[in-house]
Design a protein around this motif. Sequence first.
Motif, PDB file in Angstrom:
ATOM      1  N   SER A 101      18.768   4.778  -4.061  1.00  0.00           N
ATOM      2  CA  SER A 101      18.303   4.483  -5.419  1.00  0.00           C
ATOM      3  C   SER A 101      17.996   2.998  -5.580  1.00  0.00           C
ATOM      4  CB  SER A 101      19.348   4.916  -6.443  1.00  0.00           C
ATOM      5  OG  SER A 101      19.509   6.313  -6.440  1.00  0.00           O
ATOM      6  N   PHE A 102      18.852   2.162  -5.001  1.00  0.00           N
ATOM      7  CA  PHE A 102      18.584   0.725  -5.032  1.00  0.00           C
ATOM      8  C   PHE A 102      17.466   0.355  -4.065  1.00  0.00           C
ATOM      9  CE2 PHE A 102      19.068  -3.423  -3.095  1.00  0.00           C
ATOM     10  CZ  PHE A 102      19.102  -4.267  -4.197  1.00  0.00           C
ATOM     11  N   SER A 103      17.574   0.855  -2.836  1.00  0.00           N
ATOM     12  CA  SER A 103      16.703   0.391  -1.758  1.00  0.00           C
ATOM     13  C   SER A 103      15.235   0.742  -1.969  1.00  0.00           C
ATOM     14  CB  SER A 103      17.183   0.976  -0.421  1.00  0.00           C
ATOM     15  OG  SER A 103      16.310   0.604   0.616  1.00  0.00           O
ATOM     16  N   VAL A 104      14.955   1.969  -2.389  1.00  0.00           N
ATOM     17  CA  VAL A 104      13.561   2.381  -2.566  1.00  0.00           C
ATOM     18  C   VAL A 104      12.893   1.538  -3.643  1.00  0.00           C
ATOM     19  CG1 VAL A 104      12.054   4.254  -3.349  1.00  0.00           C
ATOM     20  CG2 VAL A 104      13.866   4.728  -1.702  1.00  0.00           C
ATOM     21  N   ASN A 105      13.551   1.375  -4.761  1.00  0.00           N
ATOM     22  CA  ASN A 105      12.961   0.604  -5.859  1.00  0.00           C
ATOM     23  C   ASN A 105      12.821  -0.871  -5.483  1.00  0.00           C
ATOM     24  OD1 ASN A 105      12.117   0.394  -8.780  1.00  0.00           O
ATOM     25  ND2 ASN A 105      13.858  -1.003  -8.795  1.00  0.00           N
ATOM     26  N   PHE A 106      13.854  -1.439  -4.862  1.00  0.00           N
ATOM     27  CA  PHE A 106      13.787  -2.837  -4.432  1.00  0.00           C
ATOM     28  C   PHE A 106      12.600  -3.065  -3.506  1.00  0.00           C
ATOM     29  CE2 PHE A 106      14.538  -5.813  -0.967  1.00  0.00           C
ATOM     30  CZ  PHE A 106      14.719  -7.010  -1.647  1.00  0.00           C
ATOM     31  N   THR A 107      12.471  -2.183  -2.506  1.00  0.00           N
ATOM     32  CA  THR A 107      11.414  -2.360  -1.506  1.00  0.00           C
ATOM     33  C   THR A 107      10.030  -2.187  -2.119  1.00  0.00           C
ATOM     34  OG1 THR A 107      12.943  -1.471   0.145  1.00  0.00           O
ATOM     35  CG2 THR A 107      10.646  -1.667   0.789  1.00  0.00           C
ATOM     36  N   PHE A 108       9.897  -1.182  -2.981  1.00  0.00           N
ATOM     37  CA  PHE A 108       8.612  -0.939  -3.645  1.00  0.00           C
ATOM     38  C   PHE A 108       8.208  -2.153  -4.485  1.00  0.00           C
ATOM     39  CE2 PHE A 108       6.225   0.529  -7.390  1.00  0.00           C
ATOM     40  CZ  PHE A 108       5.135   1.118  -6.772  1.00  0.00           C
ATOM     41  N   MET A 109       9.143  -2.712  -5.227  1.00  0.00           N
ATOM     42  CA  MET A 109       8.843  -3.856  -6.090  1.00  0.00           C
ATOM     43  C   MET A 109       8.607  -5.132  -5.283  1.00  0.00           C
ATOM     44  SD  MET A 109       8.762  -2.542  -9.063  1.00  0.00           S
ATOM     45  CE  MET A 109       8.655  -4.046 -10.050  1.00  0.00           C
ATOM     46  N   GLU A 110       9.253  -5.238  -4.148  1.00  0.00           N
ATOM     47  CA  GLU A 110       9.166  -6.442  -3.325  1.00  0.00           C
ATOM     48  C   GLU A 110       7.867  -6.523  -2.528  1.00  0.00           C
ATOM     49  OE1 GLU A 110      11.362 -10.008  -2.034  1.00  0.00           O
ATOM     50  OE2 GLU A 110      11.614  -8.559  -3.658  1.00  0.00           O
ATOM     51  N   LEU A 111       7.378  -5.382  -2.039  1.00  0.00           N
ATOM     52  CA  LEU A 111       6.201  -5.371  -1.173  1.00  0.00           C
ATOM     53  C   LEU A 111       4.942  -5.821  -1.905  1.00  0.00           C
ATOM     54  CD1 LEU A 111       6.743  -2.052   0.810  1.00  0.00           C
ATOM     55  CD2 LEU A 111       6.535  -4.321   1.838  1.00  0.00           C
ATOM     56  N   THR A 112       4.139  -6.598  -1.220  1.00  0.00           N
ATOM     57  CA  THR A 112       2.841  -6.977  -1.774  1.00  0.00           C
ATOM     58  C   THR A 112       1.908  -5.762  -1.782  1.00  0.00           C
ATOM     59  OG1 THR A 112       1.887  -7.557   0.379  1.00  0.00           O
ATOM     60  CG2 THR A 112       3.099  -9.289  -0.813  1.00  0.00           C
ATOM     61  N   LYS A 113       0.863  -5.839  -2.567  1.00  0.00           N
ATOM     62  CA  LYS A 113      -0.108  -4.741  -2.606  1.00  0.00           C
ATOM     63  C   LYS A 113      -0.748  -4.522  -1.238  1.00  0.00           C
ATOM     64  CE  LYS A 113      -1.325  -5.025  -7.507  1.00  0.00           C
ATOM     65  NZ  LYS A 113      -2.412  -5.265  -8.503  1.00  0.00           N
ATOM     66  N   ASN A 114      -1.031  -5.606  -0.545  1.00  0.00           N
ATOM     67  CA  ASN A 114      -1.624  -5.484   0.794  1.00  0.00           C
ATOM     68  C   ASN A 114      -0.695  -4.769   1.759  1.00  0.00           C
ATOM     69  OD1 ASN A 114      -4.027  -6.717   0.151  1.00  0.00           O
ATOM     70  ND2 ASN A 114      -3.396  -8.762   0.846  1.00  0.00           N
ATOM     71  N   ASN A 115       0.593  -5.066   1.679  1.00  0.00           N
ATOM     72  CA  ASN A 115       1.540  -4.431   2.595  1.00  0.00           C
ATOM     73  C   ASN A 115       1.828  -2.982   2.211  1.00  0.00           C
ATOM     74  OD1 ASN A 115       1.710  -6.602   4.304  1.00  0.00           O
ATOM     75  ND2 ASN A 115       3.501  -7.497   3.296  1.00  0.00           N
ATOM     76  N   LEU A 116       1.824  -2.680   0.920  1.00  0.00           N
ATOM     77  CA  LEU A 116       1.919  -1.275   0.506  1.00  0.00           C
ATOM     78  C   LEU A 116       0.720  -0.486   1.004  1.00  0.00           C
ATOM     79  CD1 LEU A 116       3.281  -1.389  -3.162  1.00  0.00           C
ATOM     80  CD2 LEU A 116       4.251  -0.065  -1.266  1.00  0.00           C
ATOM     81  N   TYR A 117      -0.448  -1.084   0.897  1.00  0.00           N
ATOM     82  CA  TYR A 117      -1.662  -0.414   1.389  1.00  0.00           C
ATOM     83  C   TYR A 117      -1.576  -0.212   2.899  1.00  0.00           C
ATOM     84  CZ  TYR A 117      -6.458   0.516   2.722  1.00  0.00           C
ATOM     85  OH  TYR A 117      -7.582   1.083   3.278  1.00  0.00           O
ATOM     86  N   TYR A 118      -1.095  -1.225   3.601  1.00  0.00           N
ATOM     87  CA  TYR A 118      -0.952  -1.106   5.054  1.00  0.00           C
ATOM     88  C   TYR A 118      -0.068   0.090   5.414  1.00  0.00           C
ATOM     89  CZ  TYR A 118       0.931  -1.974   9.705  1.00  0.00           C
ATOM     90  OH  TYR A 118       1.349  -1.816  11.008  1.00  0.00           O
ATOM     91  N   LEU A 119       1.093   0.195   4.762  1.00  0.00           N
ATOM     92  CA  LEU A 119       2.001   1.309   5.046  1.00  0.00           C
ATOM     93  C   LEU A 119       1.361   2.654   4.725  1.00  0.00           C
ATOM     94  CD1 LEU A 119       5.391  -0.120   3.705  1.00  0.00           C
ATOM     95  CD2 LEU A 119       4.732   0.194   6.101  1.00  0.00           C
ATOM     96  N   SER A 120       0.652   2.712   3.601  1.00  0.00           N
ATOM     97  CA  SER A 120       0.033   3.981   3.190  1.00  0.00           C
ATOM     98  C   SER A 120      -1.084   4.400   4.127  1.00  0.00           C
ATOM     99  CB  SER A 120      -0.491   3.874   1.759  1.00  0.00           C
ATOM    100  OG  SER A 120      -1.574   2.969   1.688  1.00  0.00           O
ATOM    101  N   SER A 121      -1.681   3.445   4.821  1.00  0.00           N
ATOM    102  CA  SER A 121      -2.811   3.759   5.711  1.00  0.00           C
ATOM    103  C   SER A 121      -2.374   4.173   7.107  1.00  0.00           C
ATOM    104  CB  SER A 121      -3.741   2.542   5.813  1.00  0.00           C
ATOM    105  OG  SER A 121      -3.104   1.472   6.496  1.00  0.00           O
TER     106      SER A 121
END
Length: 221
Positions: free
Chosen positions: A85-105
């Motif tokens: 519960s802590f980790s998922v939200n922390f990581t989602f909020m911490e990641l830049t948009k570029n890095n979120l896109y990288y993971l999703s791709s």
Amino acid sequence: MTLLKIGIISNVHSNLYSLMEIYDLLEKECVEFILCLGDIVGYGPHPNEVVNFIKRKHIVSIKGIYDSAVINNDFSCINEGTINSFSVNFTFMELTKNNLYYLSSLPSELIMNFGNFDIKFVHKNPYKSDQDIQEDILVCGYEHTPNKIKVGKGKCIIIPGSCGKPVSSIGGVSCGVLDISNNVYNYKILKCKHLFSKINKDMKMMNFPEILINSYDIDTY
């Protein structure tokens, strides 16, 4: 004779310090490239630093279940406990948009044909039974303890373990090296100590829950 030497990592879990240690080990092995089997982020305090390191070092990667949970900021593929519960939200909020896109791709699997071998790289074993495995070598992440399992008919499951979240049974973190020629392959597991004092300091500074911090301490968890 054609040769290929692959470094294999998995379950980095936002731990930059251990990733750097493992990377140095694999460089000394003179691997031709490194392949990551997913769970790049989650749990640890360095999601952007880890993703940036993987991109900068051209580490070939696939998507893990924790990566998927973070990308979607939900718990459809992992349990919703105190740590997650802590980790998922922390990581989602911490990641830049570029890095979120990288993971999703990232793809969910990679298939390689080399010499006489068909090799599949996945995060989690997709087969219900070992007898269902179609490839000569199945390389799986997900599990944090390294292993090599022969399943008959010359087939094998290779598990490098976690290079970021320590396992008490091996005293630290691990990775694998797959050395292939046309007709034979060799596999070995490499291990190194986990630098708990460094990541402990960072997690405390970022006000991580004590239960999550302790999960990185192989002497107490």
